[in-house]
Design a protein around this motif. Structure first.
Motif, PDB file in Angstrom:
ATOM      1  N   LYS A 178      49.050  68.348  38.262  1.00  0.00           N
ATOM      2  CA  LYS A 178      49.074  69.790  38.465  1.00  0.00           C
ATOM      3  C   LYS A 178      49.395  70.116  39.923  1.00  0.00           C
ATOM      4  CE  LYS A 178      45.972  71.412  34.801  1.00  0.00           C
ATOM      5  NZ  LYS A 178      44.752  72.204  34.495  1.00  0.00           N
ATOM      6  N   ILE A 179      50.200  71.159  40.109  1.00  0.00           N
ATOM      7  CA  ILE A 179      50.503  71.679  41.442  1.00  0.00           C
ATOM      8  C   ILE A 179      50.343  73.194  41.388  1.00  0.00           C
ATOM      9  CG2 ILE A 179      52.264  72.015  43.212  1.00  0.00           C
ATOM     10  CD1 ILE A 179      53.427  69.357  42.546  1.00  0.00           C
ATOM     11  N   GLY A 180      49.409  73.726  42.188  1.00  0.00           N
ATOM     12  CA  GLY A 180      49.168  75.159  42.169  1.00  0.00           C
ATOM     13  C   GLY A 180      48.726  75.658  40.813  1.00  0.00           C
ATOM     14  N   GLY A 181      48.034  74.825  40.076  1.00  0.00           N
ATOM     15  CA  GLY A 181      47.551  75.196  38.748  1.00  0.00           C
ATOM     16  C   GLY A 181      48.583  75.022  37.653  1.00  0.00           C
ATOM     17  N   GLN A 182      49.802  74.667  38.025  1.00  0.00           N
ATOM     18  CA  GLN A 182      50.860  74.470  37.028  1.00  0.00           C
ATOM     19  C   GLN A 182      50.878  73.014  36.571  1.00  0.00           C
ATOM     20  OE1 GLN A 182      54.763  76.128  37.989  1.00  0.00           O
ATOM     21  NE2 GLN A 182      53.850  77.213  39.732  1.00  0.00           N
TER      22      GLN A 182
ATOM     23  N   HIS B 291      52.191  76.346  47.768  1.00  0.00           N
ATOM     24  CA  HIS B 291      51.424  75.470  46.879  1.00  0.00           C
ATOM     25  C   HIS B 291      51.938  75.638  45.446  1.00  0.00           C
ATOM     26  CE1 HIS B 291      48.303  72.576  46.454  1.00  0.00           C
ATOM     27  NE2 HIS B 291      47.599  73.296  45.591  1.00  0.00           N
ATOM     28  N   GLU B 292      53.157  75.209  45.263  1.00  0.00           N
ATOM     29  CA  GLU B 292      53.819  75.240  43.963  1.00  0.00           C
ATOM     30  C   GLU B 292      54.985  74.248  44.015  1.00  0.00           C
ATOM     31  OE1 GLU B 292      56.986  78.874  44.559  1.00  0.00           O
ATOM     32  OE2 GLU B 292      54.982  79.368  43.820  1.00  0.00           O
ATOM     33  N   PRO B 293      55.516  73.834  42.859  1.00  0.00           N
ATOM     34  CA  PRO B 293      56.611  72.859  42.866  1.00  0.00           C
ATOM     35  C   PRO B 293      57.836  73.397  43.606  1.00  0.00           C
ATOM     36  CG  PRO B 293      55.637  73.015  40.687  1.00  0.00           C
ATOM     37  CD  PRO B 293      55.043  74.138  41.494  1.00  0.00           C
TER      38      PRO B 293
ATOM     39  N   TYR C 183      62.580  67.458  42.510  1.00  0.00           N
ATOM     40  CA  TYR C 183      61.435  68.359  42.626  1.00  0.00           C
ATOM     41  C   TYR C 183      60.426  67.697  43.552  1.00  0.00           C
ATOM     42  CZ  TYR C 183      63.366  70.638  38.481  1.00  0.00           C
ATOM     43  OH  TYR C 183      64.189  71.282  37.598  1.00  0.00           O
ATOM     44  N   TYR C 184      59.627  68.518  44.267  1.00  0.00           N
ATOM     45  CA  TYR C 184      58.648  67.943  45.172  1.00  0.00           C
ATOM     46  C   TYR C 184      57.430  68.861  45.303  1.00  0.00           C
ATOM     47  CZ  TYR C 184      60.693  71.185  48.596  1.00  0.00           C
ATOM     48  OH  TYR C 184      61.143  72.316  49.250  1.00  0.00           O
ATOM     49  N   GLY C 185      56.320  68.270  45.732  1.00  0.00           N
ATOM     50  CA  GLY C 185      55.094  69.030  45.923  1.00  0.00           C
ATOM     51  C   GLY C 185      53.913  68.097  46.107  1.00  0.00           C
ATOM     52  N   ILE C 186      52.753  68.685  46.320  1.00  0.00           N
ATOM     53  CA  ILE C 186      51.516  67.911  46.504  1.00  0.00           C
ATOM     54  C   ILE C 186      50.548  68.273  45.381  1.00  0.00           C
ATOM     55  CG2 ILE C 186      49.532  67.484  48.002  1.00  0.00           C
ATOM     56  CD1 ILE C 186      51.327  68.047  50.380  1.00  0.00           C
ATOM     57  N   PRO C 187      50.116  67.300  44.595  1.00  0.00           N
ATOM     58  CA  PRO C 187      49.201  67.574  43.472  1.00  0.00           C
ATOM     59  C   PRO C 187      47.906  68.252  43.933  1.00  0.00           C
ATOM     60  CG  PRO C 187      50.116  65.368  43.298  1.00  0.00           C
ATOM     61  CD  PRO C 187      50.517  65.887  44.651  1.00  0.00           C
TER      62      PRO C 187
ATOM     63  N   GLN D 248      54.744  64.170  46.700  1.00  0.00           N
ATOM     64  CA  GLN D 248      55.314  63.483  45.538  1.00  0.00           C
ATOM     65  C   GLN D 248      56.653  64.103  45.184  1.00  0.00           C
ATOM     66  OE1 GLN D 248      51.445  61.746  43.081  1.00  0.00           O
ATOM     67  NE2 GLN D 248      52.827  63.203  42.104  1.00  0.00           N
ATOM     68  N   LEU D 249      57.575  63.267  44.724  1.00  0.00           N
ATOM     69  CA  LEU D 249      58.875  63.696  44.222  1.00  0.00           C
ATOM     70  C   LEU D 249      58.984  63.273  42.774  1.00  0.00           C
ATOM     71  CD1 LEU D 249      59.286  63.456  47.383  1.00  0.00           C
ATOM     72  CD2 LEU D 249      61.688  63.021  46.880  1.00  0.00           C
ATOM     73  N   TRP D 250      59.683  64.054  41.988  1.00  0.00           N
ATOM     74  CA  TRP D 250      59.868  63.656  40.596  1.00  0.00           C
ATOM     75  C   TRP D 250      61.205  64.174  40.056  1.00  0.00           C
ATOM     76  CZ3 TRP D 250      56.580  67.453  42.212  1.00  0.00           C
ATOM     77  CH2 TRP D 250      56.726  68.726  41.642  1.00  0.00           C
ATOM     78  N   ASP D 251      61.608  63.551  38.972  1.00  0.00           N
ATOM     79  CA  ASP D 251      62.906  63.840  38.340  1.00  0.00           C
ATOM     80  C   ASP D 251      64.024  63.852  39.380  1.00  0.00           C
ATOM     81  OD1 ASP D 251      61.679  63.927  35.929  1.00  0.00           O
ATOM     82  OD2 ASP D 251      61.612  66.106  35.770  1.00  0.00           O
TER      83      ASP D 251
END
Length: 310
Positions: free
Chosen positions: A203-207, A272-274, A240-244, A296-299
């Motif tokens: 989850k990132i920012g509740g998403q 605080h979102e993807p 995509y990137y962000g911090i869980p 973290q990075l993904w896809d």
């Protein structure tokens, strides 16, 4: 052809030429742009001749759709009127026409009333060639009205033929984005061929984030660098990137291609979102991704630009 008819055709030719010259040099506020232009513009490499609007484009036409068609259609009358006035072969006619258009395009550029654009030269000449072909197909009888009707039909048929030909050539010589290639499918030059190959949710920012292809992180370290060889490809790179949510909001990511940094995102500068990053690269050989902290990075992957036969 009678002398009277010849005079009428000559007058029409002169009048139509004046109209075309007006649009080339004076229309569309060209005089107002002289003070804004500081350099001569010469475009010698064609890039849009084969990009005539498709049927779908015509349902929602743009200004450029009308310009492309106009650059061809506006010069069709010359292919009919000139042969009516002077007996000439196609080679001689098109050679003189090309020379005339080249001179006009050059004058347009040197007077800062526009640019020398080889696309216009090709489109204008195509229109003249269509007109000449229609003249040869239509002017076969002594009946004036029958000749006019036959020439008009020939223009429509030839225009459709050129349109179809351009569509085929455009399809052959235009690259399109290929299928998505996940980055972990390549071999990491750092010796981690399987890195990022096991996506997991977080989850990132509740998403709730559900990666489809891969996830990259520091793997228990403070910093990790991943390097991949892409093979000098023309492509769209995306990630995509962000911090869980369950981790401290610290870290950063860097994305560089062939030594040029295209993305740097520190945790304190991120929402605080993807986050989403996508970039088009005309040539990409070495991709380097540096991750620090809890980022973290993904896809992560790319779509290579390819011709349809590839």
């Amino acid at each position: 052809m009678t002398t009277q008819q010849r005079k009428i055709i000559l007058a029409l030719t002169i009048l139509y030429t004046m109209v075309i010259l007006y649009f080339i040099f004076l229309a569309f506020g060209r005089l107002d742009t002289i003070g804004q232009m500081t350099d001569y513009t010469f475009l010698f490499v064609p890039d849009s001749f084969f990009k005539l609007p498709s049927i779908a484009d015509l349902l929602h036409p743009t200004l450029m759709d009308f310009v492309d068609f106009g650059n061809i259609a506006a010069f069709i009358p010359f292919g009919v009127l000139i042969p009516l006035l002077y007996r000439t072969s196609f080679v001689r006619f098109i050679a003189w026409f090309l020379l005339s258009i080249l001179v006009l395009e050059t004058i347009q550029a040197l007077t800062l009333l526009g640019s020398f654009d080889v696309n216009d030269v090709i489109q204008n000449s195509s229109g003249a060639a269509i007109g000449f072909g229609a003249y040869k197909l239509g002017m076969r009888t002594k009946n004036v009205w029958r000749n006019i009707a036959a020439t008009g039909i020939s223009i429509v048929v030839l225009m459709i033929g050129v349109w179809g030909f351009c569509a085929i050539v455009d399809n052959v010589f235009t690259k399109e984005a290929g299928p998505f290639v996940a980055l972990h499918e390549l071999t990491d030059s750092t010796g981690n061929p399987a890195t990022g190959s096991k996506p997991y949710s977080f989850k990132i920012g509740g998403q709730q984030v559900e990666p489809t292809y891969n996830v990259y992180s520091v793997e228990g370290k403070n910093r990790e660098t991943y390097t991949y060889t892409l093979g000098n490809k023309e492509l769209f790179l995306s990630l995509y990137y962000g911090i869980p949510d369950q981790k401290d909001f610290t870290g950063s990511i860097r994305v560089a291609v062939d030594g040029h940094e295209f993305l740097f995102a520190a945790a304190e500068d991120q929402l605080h979102e993807p986050g989403v990053f996508e970039i088009f690269l005309e040539q990409a050989n070495e991709l380097t991704i540096t991750i620090e902290g809890n980022e973290q990075l993904w896809d992560v992957g790319f779509r290579e630009m390819k011709y349809f036969w590839n």
